[in-house]
Design a protein around this motif. Sequence first.
Motif: not given
Length: 453
Positions: A49-51, A70-75, A385-388, A406-418
């Motif tokens: 988990v990072t940003d 994470m969408p803002d910061t992982f910290f 902390v609530r948003i986090y 059934g997918e293998k782990p892959s980068h999660i880089l985008e945060w959908p808006h919908h």
Amino acid sequence: MDGIHILVNMNGYTKGARNEIFALRPAPIQVMWLGYPGTSGAPFMDYIVTDSVTSPVELAAHYSEKLAYMPDTFFIGDHAQMFPHIKERIVLNTLGSTQANEIPPDNVAVINTTDFRPVLQNTDIKKIKETLMTPSSSSGQGSAAVTVSVTVAELPTTQHIETMISSGMVQTTLSNGLVLQNGLATNQLNAKAATGEEAPSQILVTTRQQYGLPSNAVIYCNFNQLYKIDPSTLGMWVQILKRVPNAVLWLLRFPAVGEKNILASAYQLGCPQGRIIFSNVAAKEEHVRRGQLADVCLDTPLCNGHTTGMDVLWAGTPMVTLAGETLASRVAASQLTCLGCPELVAKTKQEYVDIAVSLGTDKEFLRATRHRVWQARTESPLFNVRIYASNLEKLFHRMWEKQAKGEKPSHILEWPHHFRYVLGGGSSNCSVSSAAGSTTTTTSWHKKALSSK
């Protein structure tokens, strides 16, 4: 056997680590999060988990795990709940020491409390505002107007406070009947308040006098352990002190044996005598609160101040950092970007020095920057902390969605808006456990899709 869907590693290779559990693969998804500042390098950890600032995708090869942003910061820090008395402060000033409507220094003597009513009822309080023109971009092109405001308590004299501090008294009573507690005494009076387990109920006084800091100097600080100061960093700090003649550097005896070595090395680099001041390590509440006395924090680029960075930012003190390539060297950049102050993130050593010098020599720039940091603490997501928690749950859910398909782990880089995630029960429940010491927590949720309108 336990039905754990996602197992979270919060220790990495720090004390109390339980990596042998993860090596046995007890959960289908295993995640590195927060507690260890780097990659595990282990094939049995799937995500970290990072940003996007801490771990840019172009540096993904530095990690054995897939990046989960994470969408803002992982910290995150719980400072707003642990130290609510530092959300506001009143600057102490002696009547006649400044001109009418002139803003006194906001970090020489301050009071903090969770209840300012006694102060407001017994003291002459005024809010002073001033409009400053500052650069509108980090390049210095253009200017923008910033309105700075400071709440000031005007006292006929501060002699009672100065005597309390010099004589080591626990508290003092002003001529108006207001009782003020010596900020150095929290550890003696309330152990839970000292550690941050509960907020102090008294009106606390924090002054530069308590730590032997000159009242008219620019105070640069760093409260990290001294092992984080490599020769290159110390060299930059000495350059800054040479270019800002009325500045001092405030460090901690962390450990005490390092003090003489730092001083000897600094003097070899040409640092004048008396320009580096050391204080003892303090209990958590005092440690955070006294950060208000510094003008600027100089981060350690090789290994940033992580929790220490959050501490000094909650105190409202700007931090200058130099982003490297490793996770440990980019956390401060992430914190500052989330806070809305990316101009304090340098790209080169020279830029790091120049930003720090500008803050130390341009009073309007410094005051405007300090005002922005002070406001952003409670307005940005950095300490929310609530948003986090909500965003972290969404991220875990997206990991599980991949697994369920059934997918293998892959980068999660985008945060959908919908769409958004609604906490609660549902058909797509999954459990998340943390293997940090003996603590185990479980969370479940379901997703609700919404159209974008």
